[in-house]
Design a protein around this motif. Structure first.
Motif, PDB file in Angstrom:
ATOM      1  N   ARG A 108       0.909  -1.217  -0.014  1.00  0.00           N
ATOM      2  CA  ARG A 108       0.093   0.121   0.163  1.00  0.00           C
ATOM      3  C   ARG A 108       0.861   1.233   0.032  1.00  0.00           C
ATOM      4  O   ARG A 108       0.582   2.135  -0.744  1.00  0.00           O
ATOM      5  N   ARG A 109       1.794   1.216   0.725  1.00  0.00           N
ATOM      6  CA  ARG A 109       2.816   2.355   0.866  1.00  0.00           C
ATOM      7  C   ARG A 109       3.540   2.736  -0.398  1.00  0.00           C
ATOM      8  O   ARG A 109       4.085   3.720  -0.501  1.00  0.00           O
ATOM      9  N   THR A 110       3.780   1.303  -1.155  1.00  0.00           N
ATOM     10  CA  THR A 110       4.630   1.605  -2.159  1.00  0.00           C
ATOM     11  C   THR A 110       3.948   1.383  -3.542  1.00  0.00           C
ATOM     12  O   THR A 110       4.476   1.284  -4.579  1.00  0.00           O
ATOM     13  N   GLU A 111       2.644   1.778  -3.570  1.00  0.00           N
ATOM     14  CA  GLU A 111       1.831   1.587  -4.667  1.00  0.00           C
ATOM     15  C   GLU A 111       2.224   2.658  -5.783  1.00  0.00           C
ATOM     16  O   GLU A 111       2.169   2.103  -7.101  1.00  0.00           O
ATOM     17  N   PHE A 112       2.603   3.725  -5.500  1.00  0.00           N
ATOM     18  CA  PHE A 112       2.981   4.831  -6.403  1.00  0.00           C
ATOM     19  C   PHE A 112       4.153   4.262  -6.955  1.00  0.00           C
ATOM     20  O   PHE A 112       4.193   4.688  -8.301  1.00  0.00           O
ATOM     21  N   MET A 113       5.139   4.051  -6.410  1.00  0.00           N
ATOM     22  CA  MET A 113       6.467   3.552  -7.067  1.00  0.00           C
ATOM     23  C   MET A 113       6.197   2.214  -8.181  1.00  0.00           C
ATOM     24  O   MET A 113       6.678   2.168  -9.320  1.00  0.00           O
ATOM     25  N   ARG A 114       5.535   1.407  -7.697  1.00  0.00           N
ATOM     26  CA  ARG A 114       5.076   0.342  -8.500  1.00  0.00           C
ATOM     27  C   ARG A 114       4.378   0.488  -9.566  1.00  0.00           C
ATOM     28  O   ARG A 114       4.636   0.011 -10.752  1.00  0.00           O
ATOM     29  N   ARG A 115       3.163   1.286  -9.522  1.00  0.00           N
ATOM     30  CA  ARG A 115       2.411   1.709 -10.589  1.00  0.00           C
ATOM     31  C   ARG A 115       3.362   2.694 -11.646  1.00  0.00           C
ATOM     32  O   ARG A 115       3.163   2.779 -12.902  1.00  0.00           O
ATOM     33  N   THR A 116       4.383   3.571 -11.111  1.00  0.00           N
ATOM     34  CA  THR A 116       5.192   4.311 -12.254  1.00  0.00           C
ATOM     35  C   THR A 116       6.337   3.707 -12.640  1.00  0.00           C
ATOM     36  O   THR A 116       7.205   4.279 -13.477  1.00  0.00           O
ATOM     37  N   GLY A 117       6.500   2.593 -12.095  1.00  0.00           N
ATOM     38  CA  GLY A 117       7.794   1.728 -12.549  1.00  0.00           C
ATOM     39  C   GLY A 117       9.183   2.372 -11.970  1.00  0.00           C
ATOM     40  O   GLY A 117      10.083   2.484 -12.771  1.00  0.00           O
ATOM     41  N   THR A 118       9.070   3.059 -10.867  1.00  0.00           N
ATOM     42  CA  THR A 118      10.443   3.776 -10.261  1.00  0.00           C
ATOM     43  C   THR A 118      10.891   3.001  -9.158  1.00  0.00           C
ATOM     44  O   THR A 118      10.042   2.011  -8.535  1.00  0.00           O
ATOM     45  N   PRO A 119      12.043   3.306  -8.735  1.00  0.00           N
ATOM     46  CA  PRO A 119      12.786   2.385  -7.789  1.00  0.00           C
ATOM     47  C   PRO A 119      12.217   2.621  -6.474  1.00  0.00           C
ATOM     48  O   PRO A 119      11.382   3.759  -6.105  1.00  0.00           O
ATOM     49  N   ILE A 120      12.219   1.682  -5.645  1.00  0.00           N
ATOM     50  CA  ILE A 120      11.694   1.884  -4.228  1.00  0.00           C
ATOM     51  C   ILE A 120      12.707   1.760  -3.290  1.00  0.00           C
ATOM     52  O   ILE A 120      13.769   1.082  -3.212  1.00  0.00           O
ATOM     53  N   TRP A 121      12.566   2.790  -2.183  1.00  0.00           N
ATOM     54  CA  TRP A 121      13.874   2.988  -1.279  1.00  0.00           C
ATOM     55  C   TRP A 121      12.920   3.005   0.137  1.00  0.00           C
ATOM     56  O   TRP A 121      12.209   4.155   0.127  1.00  0.00           O
ATOM     57  N   ILE A 122      12.880   2.202   1.076  1.00  0.00           N
ATOM     58  CA  ILE A 122      12.429   2.310   2.305  1.00  0.00           C
ATOM     59  C   ILE A 122      13.434   3.178   3.258  1.00  0.00           C
ATOM     60  O   ILE A 122      14.315   2.639   3.689  1.00  0.00           O
ATOM     61  N   GLY A 123      13.108   4.502   3.288  1.00  0.00           N
ATOM     62  CA  GLY A 123      14.116   5.338   3.918  1.00  0.00           C
ATOM     63  C   GLY A 123      14.320   5.298   5.591  1.00  0.00           C
ATOM     64  O   GLY A 123      15.271   5.623   6.151  1.00  0.00           O
ATOM     65  N   GLU A 124      13.100   4.654   5.978  1.00  0.00           N
ATOM     66  CA  GLU A 124      13.310   4.208   7.529  1.00  0.00           C
ATOM     67  C   GLU A 124      12.384   3.161   7.991  1.00  0.00           C
ATOM     68  O   GLU A 124      11.334   2.890   7.398  1.00  0.00           O
ATOM     69  N   PHE A 125      12.807   2.205   8.775  1.00  0.00           N
ATOM     70  CA  PHE A 125      11.959   1.367   9.257  1.00  0.00           C
ATOM     71  C   PHE A 125      12.745   0.795  10.269  1.00  0.00           C
ATOM     72  O   PHE A 125      14.009   1.117  10.539  1.00  0.00           O
ATOM     73  N   GLY A 126      12.039  -0.101  11.028  1.00  0.00           N
ATOM     74  CA  GLY A 126      12.811  -1.061  12.318  1.00  0.00           C
ATOM     75  C   GLY A 126      12.266  -0.873  13.577  1.00  0.00           C
ATOM     76  O   GLY A 126      11.672  -0.137  13.905  1.00  0.00           O
ATOM     77  N   PRO A 127      12.221  -2.059  14.394  1.00  0.00           N
ATOM     78  CA  PRO A 127      11.366  -2.126  15.529  1.00  0.00           C
ATOM     79  C   PRO A 127      12.283  -1.403  16.582  1.00  0.00           C
ATOM     80  O   PRO A 127      13.447  -1.219  16.422  1.00  0.00           O
ATOM     81  N   VAL A 128      11.555  -1.341  17.855  1.00  0.00           N
ATOM     82  CA  VAL A 128      12.536  -0.919  18.961  1.00  0.00           C
ATOM     83  C   VAL A 128      12.526  -2.325  19.979  1.00  0.00           C
ATOM     84  O   VAL A 128      11.686  -3.128  19.930  1.00  0.00           O
ATOM     85  N   TYR A 129      13.382  -2.124  20.943  1.00  0.00           N
ATOM     86  CA  TYR A 129      13.884  -3.177  21.677  1.00  0.00           C
ATOM     87  C   TYR A 129      13.529  -2.773  23.091  1.00  0.00           C
ATOM     88  O   TYR A 129      13.585  -1.891  23.385  1.00  0.00           O
ATOM     89  N   THR A 130      13.051  -4.286  23.782  1.00  0.00           N
ATOM     90  CA  THR A 130      12.363  -4.119  25.140  1.00  0.00           C
ATOM     91  C   THR A 130      13.628  -4.558  26.169  1.00  0.00           C
ATOM     92  O   THR A 130      13.398  -4.135  27.426  1.00  0.00           O
TER      93      THR A 130
END
Length: 469
Positions: free
Chosen positions: A278-300
């Motif tokens: 869902r978050r990368t629909e625009f990139m896949r629709r337009t045929g452009t590269p995808i870069w996930i600029g931030e992600f990752g869990p926090v630790y407890t």
């Protein structure tokens, strides 16, 4: 090591030989753009700096931050990232390193010098650098990480602030236009234009200004609403990557499990992949590269729960590989919540600020990793009042309850706590201040080995390292 130029070519990034390149890296959060959960202060970076300047004096303040900026990211850090198999570093920075509000458009040499140093360290280790303007004048979003002491993103309503950002990026593009170690420019981190009307025209203006100076580097453009909404874009710009941020709720919410429940919803790999798609629909629709600029869990600190979060991380990495997405894990170094490397709990710095860390946790002052368990007797009546009196009120960007939390916990309670933080440094000499900042040096930090192993195993298995020529 010599790194090749990269560019966007259809759905992939490629090198000069046309070979696909997957950027696999980390964000250098907390360095040239400081954040409260990363280094332990309450409130915003500017509030912290003002308080420390007052209590440490001019010399102590300078020596503290010079040592901090030197030790937080140094040769050993870059070499460690390369040893894991990573090939890139996203470098966030605050505009205040480059100009003062009372002297707009007059750039300061020291900001460029710190960036030059970081890019040089990356080059020596064979790492690409992505330059990320993380805090803009007037604040491009409503939260602390844009050094915003309010809940208003004034950048989008003041042409003056926008002019200053254009001017700064023209200078940055001119400085790095011939440097292939810089993979590209990430001009605005997590924009949040509530109207949705200003961001499109601003990006068009920004792209033209940068391209007039530097036609070669890749642009990495974040979507609106904290890099999740791409409705402002129509036709993609040339040589541009559109970047989504992809924090998964089971990696953030207290008491969550993965696979399992998080805030009343069930999450497994299929649900996590649906969110990514869902978050990368625009990139896949337009045929452009995808870069996930931030992600990752926090630790407890709980081994079983943290293993669950590493399972989530592995699933996300596998999803990104399946869709050819590049990525940058948030964040490299902190005081223990999320970092690949973190300051030793027994370090002089963390021992000194321990009372503030305890009070921050008790009051739920930090947005990232904080909870309001200790002040539900305060929060619940306010939430009930708003639900009763303003049932239709759903403010941008996340709705009523997060808005109340922002105003009460992260502003109202955080601001006076900055004074508590400053008092932790009463009587500290300039030499002692320098040593406190040295607590962030790589050799004095702890490595989160299970996280490093998860990244290393993924990269070795997938062969995503860039081979320098």
């Amino acid at each position: 090591m010599t790194l090749q130029w990269i560019e966007a070519d259809g759905e992939r990034l490629v090198d000069e030989a046309g070979q696909p390149v997957t950027l696999a890296g980390v964000g250098l959060g907390g360095w040239l753009n400081m954040e409260n959960f990363i280094t332990g202060y309450p409130g915003t970076e500017s509030q912290q700096r003002k308080a420390l300047r007052r209590v440490l004096g001019a010399e102590g303040y300078k020596r503290y931050f010079d040592r901090f900026l030197t030790d937080f990211f140094d040769t050993a850090d870059a070499e460690y990232l390369a040893s894991i198999g990573l090939n890139s570093v996203r470098i966030p920075f605050n505009y205040r390193h480059f100009e003062d509000d009372d002297r707009p458009f007059a750039h300061k040499a020291e900001g460029f010098a710190w960036l030059d140093r970081a890019i040089g360290l990356c080059a020596e280790a064979g790492l690409y650098a992505i330059l990320d303007l993380h805090a803009l004048p007037g604040a491009q979003n409503q939260h602390w990480h844009s050094d915003n002491p309010t809940h208003w993103a004034s950048f989008w309503t003041h042409r003056h602030f926008q002019d200053r950002v254009i001017h700064l990026w023209e200078a940055l593009a001119d400085r790095y236009r011939d440097n292939p170690v810089v993979a590209g420019y990430n001009p605005v981190n997590e924009p949040a234009d509530a109207s949705g009307e200003a961001i499109g025209p601003f990006y068009t203006r920004l792209e033209r200004a940068i391209r007039a100076v530097d036609p070669r580097h890749v642009l990495f453009l974040d979507g609106n609403r904290y890099s999740t909404d791409f409705s402002a874009f129509t036709e993609p710009f040339a040589n541009t990557v559109y970047t989504a941020h992809d924090y998964a709720l089971p990696g953030m919410a207290a008491g969550s499990e993965y696979p399992g429940m998080a805030r009343g919803e069930y999450f497994d790999r299929g649900v996590v992949e649906e969110t990514f798609l869902r978050r990368t629909e625009f990139m896949r629709r337009t045929g452009t590269p995808i870069w996930i600029g931030e992600f990752g869990p926090v630790y407890t600190g709980d081994p079983e729960r943290d293993e669950s979060r590493l399972r989530l991380l592995r699933d996300q990495l596998d999803i990104y590989r399946a869709h050819g997405a590049s990525w940058a894990l948030w964040t490299y170094k902190d005081i223990g919540l999320q970092g690949l490397v973190y300051a030793d709990p027994e370090s002089p710095y963390l021992r000194r600020i321990a009372p503030v860390l305890e009070k921050k946790a008790r009051l739920g002052v930090d947005s990232w990793g904080g909870v309001d368990t200790g002040i539900r007797d305060v929060m619940a009546p306010i939430e009930e009042l708003f639900a009763r009196e303003f049932p239709e009120f759903e403010p941008y960007p996340w709705g009523r309850r997060p808005w109340v939390n922002l105003l009460v916990r992260h502003i109202l309670l955080a601001e006076p706590l900055v004074g508590d933080f400053a008092r932790c440094f009463d009587g500290v000499t300039p030499t002692e201040a320098e040593d406190l900042a040295g607590s962030f040096a790589f050799g004095r930090c702890v490595r989160r080995t299970p996280l490093a192993n998860a990244l290393r195993e993924h990269l070795v298995d997938g062969g995503e390292q860039v081979v320098a020529s």
